[in-house]
Scaffold this motif. Structure first.
Motif, PDB file in Angstrom:
ATOM      1  N   LEU A  96      84.730  45.995  47.025  1.00  0.00           N
ATOM      2  CA  LEU A  96      85.651  46.027  45.878  1.00  0.00           C
ATOM      3  C   LEU A  96      86.984  45.332  46.153  1.00  0.00           C
ATOM      4  O   LEU A  96      87.955  45.542  45.434  1.00  0.00           O
ATOM      5  N   GLN A  97      87.018  44.501  47.213  1.00  0.00           N
ATOM      6  CA  GLN A  97      88.226  43.691  47.415  1.00  0.00           C
ATOM      7  C   GLN A  97      88.303  42.638  46.314  1.00  0.00           C
ATOM      8  O   GLN A  97      89.361  42.140  45.988  1.00  0.00           O
ATOM      9  N   GLN A  98      87.106  42.310  45.798  1.00  0.00           N
ATOM     10  CA  GLN A  98      87.033  41.352  44.699  1.00  0.00           C
ATOM     11  C   GLN A  98      86.621  42.135  43.458  1.00  0.00           C
ATOM     12  O   GLN A  98      85.494  42.615  43.381  1.00  0.00           O
ATOM     13  N   ASN A  99      87.534  42.262  42.529  1.00  0.00           N
ATOM     14  CA  ASN A  99      87.272  43.091  41.358  1.00  0.00           C
ATOM     15  C   ASN A  99      86.161  42.477  40.485  1.00  0.00           C
ATOM     16  O   ASN A  99      86.260  41.318  40.076  1.00  0.00           O
ATOM     17  N   PRO A 100      85.100  43.255  40.189  1.00  0.00           N
ATOM     18  CA  PRO A 100      83.979  42.696  39.405  1.00  0.00           C
ATOM     19  C   PRO A 100      84.403  42.193  38.029  1.00  0.00           C
ATOM     20  O   PRO A 100      83.685  41.387  37.421  1.00  0.00           O
ATOM     21  N   SER A 101      85.552  42.635  37.527  1.00  0.00           N
ATOM     22  CA  SER A 101      85.959  42.179  36.190  1.00  0.00           C
ATOM     23  C   SER A 101      86.239  40.672  36.169  1.00  0.00           C
ATOM     24  O   SER A 101      86.183  40.038  35.112  1.00  0.00           O
ATOM     25  N   TYR A 102      86.495  40.088  37.348  1.00  0.00           N
ATOM     26  CA  TYR A 102      86.693  38.634  37.384  1.00  0.00           C
ATOM     27  C   TYR A 102      85.417  37.888  36.994  1.00  0.00           C
ATOM     28  O   TYR A 102      85.466  36.745  36.549  1.00  0.00           O
ATOM     29  N   ILE A 103      84.257  38.548  37.198  1.00  0.00           N
ATOM     30  CA  ILE A 103      82.992  37.874  36.859  1.00  0.00           C
ATOM     31  C   ILE A 103      82.961  37.566  35.357  1.00  0.00           C
ATOM     32  O   ILE A 103      82.477  36.513  34.933  1.00  0.00           O
ATOM     33  N   VAL A 104      83.504  38.500  34.559  1.00  0.00           N
ATOM     34  CA  VAL A 104      83.536  38.284  33.110  1.00  0.00           C
ATOM     35  C   VAL A 104      84.395  37.050  32.809  1.00  0.00           C
ATOM     36  O   VAL A 104      84.022  36.192  31.996  1.00  0.00           O
ATOM     37  N   GLU A 105      85.536  36.959  33.495  1.00  0.00           N
ATOM     38  CA  GLU A 105      86.408  35.790  33.303  1.00  0.00           C
ATOM     39  C   GLU A 105      85.686  34.508  33.694  1.00  0.00           C
ATOM     40  O   GLU A 105      85.768  33.487  33.011  1.00  0.00           O
ATOM     41  N   MET A 106      84.952  34.590  34.821  1.00  0.00           N
ATOM     42  CA  MET A 106      84.230  33.405  35.293  1.00  0.00           C
ATOM     43  C   MET A 106      83.175  32.971  34.277  1.00  0.00           C
ATOM     44  O   MET A 106      83.019  31.777  33.993  1.00  0.00           O
ATOM     45  N   MET A 107      82.461  33.952  33.722  1.00  0.00           N
ATOM     46  CA  MET A 107      81.440  33.644  32.711  1.00  0.00           C
ATOM     47  C   MET A 107      82.090  32.949  31.512  1.00  0.00           C
ATOM     48  O   MET A 107      81.558  31.980  30.975  1.00  0.00           O
ATOM     49  N   GLN A 108      83.243  33.456  31.114  1.00  0.00           N
ATOM     50  CA  GLN A 108      83.947  32.890  29.972  1.00  0.00           C
ATOM     51  C   GLN A 108      84.335  31.440  30.249  1.00  0.00           C
ATOM     52  O   GLN A 108      84.192  30.563  29.383  1.00  0.00           O
ATOM     53  N   ILE A 109      84.804  31.206  31.473  1.00  0.00           N
ATOM     54  CA  ILE A 109      85.210  29.840  31.835  1.00  0.00           C
ATOM     55  C   ILE A 109      84.019  28.885  31.716  1.00  0.00           C
ATOM     56  O   ILE A 109      84.125  27.804  31.136  1.00  0.00           O
ATOM     57  N   LEU A 110      82.871  29.317  32.254  1.00  0.00           N
ATOM     58  CA  LEU A 110      81.698  28.423  32.192  1.00  0.00           C
ATOM     59  C   LEU A 110      81.190  28.256  30.762  1.00  0.00           C
ATOM     60  O   LEU A 110      80.663  27.207  30.401  1.00  0.00           O
ATOM     61  N   LYS A 111      81.355  29.316  29.952  1.00  0.00           N
ATOM     62  CA  LYS A 111      80.931  29.203  28.550  1.00  0.00           C
ATOM     63  C   LYS A 111      81.838  28.231  27.794  1.00  0.00           C
ATOM     64  O   LYS A 111      81.382  27.409  27.008  1.00  0.00           O
ATOM     65  N   ASP A 112      83.158  28.338  28.065  1.00  0.00           N
ATOM     66  CA  ASP A 112      84.124  27.485  27.364  1.00  0.00           C
ATOM     67  C   ASP A 112      84.127  26.052  27.872  1.00  0.00           C
ATOM     68  O   ASP A 112      84.570  25.141  27.181  1.00  0.00           O
ATOM     69  N   HIS A 113      83.728  25.883  29.126  1.00  0.00           N
ATOM     70  CA  HIS A 113      83.810  24.543  29.726  1.00  0.00           C
ATOM     71  C   HIS A 113      82.452  24.105  30.249  1.00  0.00           C
ATOM     72  O   HIS A 113      82.144  24.287  31.427  1.00  0.00           O
ATOM     73  N   PRO A 114      81.646  23.508  29.384  1.00  0.00           N
ATOM     74  CA  PRO A 114      80.306  23.094  29.831  1.00  0.00           C
ATOM     75  C   PRO A 114      80.365  22.046  30.944  1.00  0.00           C
ATOM     76  O   PRO A 114      79.382  21.814  31.640  1.00  0.00           O
ATOM     77  N   GLU A 115      81.545  21.404  31.083  1.00  0.00           N
ATOM     78  CA  GLU A 115      81.640  20.360  32.114  1.00  0.00           C
ATOM     79  C   GLU A 115      81.716  20.952  33.526  1.00  0.00           C
ATOM     80  O   GLU A 115      81.509  20.247  34.512  1.00  0.00           O
ATOM     81  N   TYR A 116      81.990  22.251  33.615  1.00  0.00           N
ATOM     82  CA  TYR A 116      82.029  22.872  34.947  1.00  0.00           C
ATOM     83  C   TYR A 116      80.695  23.532  35.267  1.00  0.00           C
ATOM     84  O   TYR A 116      80.050  24.122  34.401  1.00  0.00           O
ATOM     85  N   ASP A 117      80.308  23.426  36.548  1.00  0.00           N
ATOM     86  CA  ASP A 117      79.028  23.996  36.979  1.00  0.00           C
ATOM     87  C   ASP A 117      79.211  25.262  37.798  1.00  0.00           C
ATOM     88  O   ASP A 117      78.270  26.003  38.032  1.00  0.00           O
ATOM     89  N   ALA A 118      80.411  25.472  38.269  1.00  0.00           N
ATOM     90  CA  ALA A 118      80.649  26.635  39.123  1.00  0.00           C
ATOM     91  C   ALA A 118      82.105  27.060  39.015  1.00  0.00           C
ATOM     92  O   ALA A 118      82.975  26.242  38.690  1.00  0.00           O
ATOM     93  N   VAL A 119      82.340  28.342  39.246  1.00  0.00           N
ATOM     94  CA  VAL A 119      83.725  28.830  39.332  1.00  0.00           C
ATOM     95  C   VAL A 119      83.883  29.478  40.701  1.00  0.00           C
ATOM     96  O   VAL A 119      83.046  30.291  41.113  1.00  0.00           O
ATOM     97  N   ALA A 120      84.931  29.095  41.409  1.00  0.00           N
ATOM     98  CA  ALA A 120      85.201  29.708  42.713  1.00  0.00           C
ATOM     99  C   ALA A 120      86.556  30.395  42.648  1.00  0.00           C
ATOM    100  O   ALA A 120      87.527  29.812  42.167  1.00  0.00           O
ATOM    101  N   ALA A 121      86.600  31.625  43.101  1.00  0.00           N
ATOM    102  CA  ALA A 121      87.869  32.348  43.095  1.00  0.00           C
ATOM    103  C   ALA A 121      88.640  32.024  44.370  1.00  0.00           C
ATOM    104  O   ALA A 121      88.051  31.914  45.447  1.00  0.00           O
ATOM    105  N   TYR A 122      89.925  31.822  44.224  1.00  0.00           N
ATOM    106  CA  TYR A 122      90.744  31.589  45.427  1.00  0.00           C
ATOM    107  C   TYR A 122      91.981  32.472  45.399  1.00  0.00           C
ATOM    108  O   TYR A 122      92.460  32.868  44.336  1.00  0.00           O
TER     109      TYR A 122
END
Ligand code: UDP
Ligand code: MG
Length: 325
Positions: A96-122
């Motif tokens: 839980l150092q990485q909050n699972p709620s970020y996954i929802v944000e990541m999904m949204q990013i990929l949905k909004d931006h078809p040009e991206y193939d991956a999201v990496a958290a930094y």
């Protein structure tokens, strides 16, 4: 399956239930279309019992892949990717150092931006001790100058990948796996998303100074041949110097008839040259060792047990993929 979430676990007994509850809460509507794949990397505590119990009671799809021993996080990631069936696959730590709620944000990013193939958290700000932070910075500098793959320094393994990226990663057959390099090597467009690391919910980090150092060497050997070239260049440079020195000695002897002298010089030269030779042999050895591991062709991990909450025997809580309960 829309989303697969891969969770490597090594001695995480205190985090399993918490992680599941937090993830169910965070993913919300996504949960019915999600499979959680826990990879139990040979834990020696009660992790496997916790996972069995979770599998039996889970309201949503939970799969467990248990290794026969600890094979390391890289092996756990590979097993997770090989078992994932989702159109999207996320990798996240169990602590839980990485909050699972970020996954929802990541999904949204990929949905909004078809040009991206991956999201990496930094991590924008790293909360690490000075030594570890220094080693990491130095490693990425060296890695950057030695290899052609560009690894973003602060990017973690916490990612969301589209199916083609997962397939590309799985098409790499190497046994000595260095995920940070592999993510960069396969290419594709990656969106870097800042995130904040939280405190570990329970247990301790599995990384220490030596593990980090060997991990760093593994990364360099896996993605660069330049150390080999450098050792040849150094060898050639020293050879040139020795020729120059030979000329100096011959000229000195002809002009002044220098008597035999210079024991300290000799001692220093022998020490220095044998040191450089050993370094060269060591570098060569590293590559040979990796080559040896690859040619042996042993599996990266061995599965001892697989569980799936969707299997009917798993109790009343079992949910079929995609089924909302
Ligand atoms: N992990 C693993 N196998 C190992 C070491 C770690 O599967 O040999 C898992 C661990 O259970 C956790 C994740 O990898 O879910 C990250 O490990 P850790 O939290 O120790 O690393 P840190 O967050 O300190 O970098
Ligand atoms: Mg951690």
């Amino acid at each position: 399956m829309l989303l697969s979430v891969i969770v490597p676990c090594f001695n995480e007994e205190g985090n399993i239930d918490l992680f599941y509850d937090e993830t169910v809460k965070a993913l919300g509507d996504l949960m019915p279309e999600t499979e959680l794949i826990f990879v139990n990397d040979g834990s020696r505590d009660g992790t496997v019992e916790k996972l069995r119990a979770l599998c039996a009671r889970a309201q949503y799809r939970v799969r467990v892949v248990s290794f026969s021993r600890n094979f390391g996080k890289e092996a756990a990631l590979l097993a997770g990717l090989e078992h994932a069936t989702g159109d999207f696959t996320s990798i996240i730590d169990a602590d839980l150092q990485q909050n699972p709620s970020y996954i929802v944000e990541m999904m949204q990013i990929l949905k909004d931006h078809p040009e991206y193939d991956a999201v990496a958290a930094y991590q924008e700000e790293r909360r690490e001790n000075f030594l570890i932070s220094f080693i990491k910075k130095a490693f990425y500098k060296v890695m950057d100058s030695l290899t052609d793959v560009k690894i973003m320094q602060a990017a973690s393994d916490f990612r969301l990948l589209r199916r083609p990226v997962v397939d590309a990663i799985l098409s790499m057959p190497e046994k000595c796996r260095f995920s940070k390099g592999i993510f960069a090597w396969v290419g594709f467009e990656t969106y870097y998303m800042p995130y904040e690391v939280e405190e570990r919910a329970s247990g301790t980090s599995k990384w220490n100074f030596w593990k980090l150092l060997t991990y760093a060497f593994d990364g360099i050997v896996a993605f660069s041949n330049k150390p080999l070239i450098m050792s040849s260049v150094v060898g050639f440079f020293i050879f040139c110097l020795s020729i120059l020195y030979l000329i100096v000695i011959v000229v000195k002897t002809i002009l002044w008839g220098d008597p035999v002298a210079g024991f300290p010089t000799l001692a220093c030269l022998i020490l220095m040259l044998s040191g450089i030779q050993l370094l060269g042999i060591g570098i060569l050895g590293q590559y040979m060792a990796k080559n040896y591991t690859e040619t042996k062709g042993r599996p990266v991990y061995i599965v001892k047990e697989e569980l799936d909450s969707a299997d009917s025997a798993q109790g009343p809580g079992a949910a079929m993929p995609g089924q909302d309960k």
